[in-house]
Scaffold this motif. Structure first.
Motif, short mmCIF file in Angstrom:
data_model
loop_
_atom_site.label_atom_id
_atom_site.label_comp_id
_atom_site.label_asym_id
_atom_site.label_seq_id
_atom_site.Cartn_x
_atom_site.Cartn_y
_atom_site.Cartn_z
N TYR A 11 0.83 -1.22 0.00
CA TYR A 11 0.00 0.00 0.00
C TYR A 11 0.86 1.26 0.00
O TYR A 11 0.48 2.27 -0.60
N ALA A 12 1.97 1.21 0.70
CA ALA A 12 2.87 2.37 0.72
C ALA A 12 3.36 2.68 -0.69
O ALA A 12 3.48 3.85 -1.08
N LYS A 13 3.62 1.63 -1.48
CA LYS A 13 4.06 1.82 -2.86
C LYS A 13 2.95 2.47 -3.70
O LYS A 13 3.21 3.37 -4.50
N ILE A 14 1.73 1.99 -3.51
CA ILE A 14 0.60 2.53 -4.27
C ILE A 14 0.36 3.99 -3.90
O ILE A 14 0.08 4.83 -4.77
N ALA A 15 0.45 4.31 -2.63
CA ALA A 15 0.24 5.69 -2.19
C ALA A 15 1.25 6.62 -2.86
O ALA A 15 0.89 7.70 -3.35
N GLN A 16 2.49 6.20 -2.90
CA GLN A 16 3.52 7.02 -3.53
C GLN A 16 3.27 7.14 -5.03
O GLN A 16 3.38 8.24 -5.60
N LEU A 17 2.92 6.04 -5.66
CA LEU A 17 2.69 6.02 -7.10
C LEU A 17 1.51 6.92 -7.50
O LEU A 17 1.57 7.62 -8.52
N MET A 18 0.45 6.90 -6.69
CA MET A 18 -0.77 7.61 -7.04
C MET A 18 -0.88 9.00 -6.42
O MET A 18 -1.89 9.68 -6.56
N GLY A 19 0.15 9.43 -5.72
CA GLY A 19 0.14 10.75 -5.13
C GLY A 19 -0.80 10.90 -3.95
O GLY A 19 -1.39 11.97 -3.75
#
Length: 213
Positions: free
Chosen positions: A164-172
């Motif tokens: 989820y941390a990766k997705i948060a960073q990817l999606m702003g």
């Protein structure tokens, strides 16, 4: 005008109580506590549904895909200043056959659709906080919910934070891991929050959220 915060989640956002097989009241649910702690300048909107997934259609129960409901949800509450998403626990069910990485991709689809719902956002500026839910404890397998959840759910839930941390960073998006403040689940099904967990989550988010605008 108050800042509108939509809390979009599953049974732990709805406030399910394993102690009563009912719902925690307005003095116990983290969403209600959050509203009280933030104060009169904020409106916290509860959008929790037991069994909700990020994007999966459940073959047993209808209407549980977050992806299918996020558009009408956001539009009904416009203008939205912040969307808090806390989902993923139900996605770990064995019948969905999904890994932690795939669950995160489902979250990515959900976030993308929320961002694309441009007319709901105040000043057309998407603002999303992704919250990793409290991990399921391994002991759930020996409880009544173990038979329907299936095997492997605890292990998959433990992998969500990193994904989820990766997705948060990817999606702003903003990001918070509930496991940093919620220390235990209830001793009945080992996957739903205790009153103490609701309080801890509300307190942590009340400190975090004002800085997100």
């Amino acid at each position: 005008m108050k800042k509108h915060i939509v809390c979009f989640g599953d049974s732990n956002t709805h406030g399910y109580s394993a102690y009563t097989d009912g719902r925690f009241d307005e003095n116990e649910r983290w969403t209600c506590l959050l509203g009280r702690k933030l104060g009169e300048d904020y409106l916290v909107l509860e959008e929790g549904l037991s069994g909700r997934t990020t994007c999966y259609d459940d073959p047993i129960h209808e209407g549980l895909s977050g992806l299918s409901y996020i558009y009408p949800c956001l539009m009904s509450h416009e203008p939205v200043d912040l969307l808090v998403i806390m989902l993923g626990t139900n996605d770990t069910k064995e019948r969905f056959g999904s890994s932690a990485a795939c669950i995160a991709l489902g979250l990515k689809r959900l976030v993308a659709k929320a961002i694309a719902t441009t007319d709901c956002w105040r000043d057309h500026k998407p603002n999303i906080l992704i919250v990793t839910p409290k991990n399921i404890d391994k002991e759930y397998e020996e409880t009544a919910v173990g038979a329907t959840m299936g095997r492997g759910c605890a292990e998959k839930s433990q992998g969500l934070a990193a994904e989820y941390a990766k997705i948060a960073q990817l999606m702003g998006c903003h990001y918070f891991d509930a496991n940093t403040v919620v220390k235990e689940n209830n001793p009945i099904d080992y996957m739903h929050l205790t009153p103490e967990g609701h309080e801890a989550l509300a307190s942590a988010l009340a400190e975090l959220i004002p800085a997100l605008f």
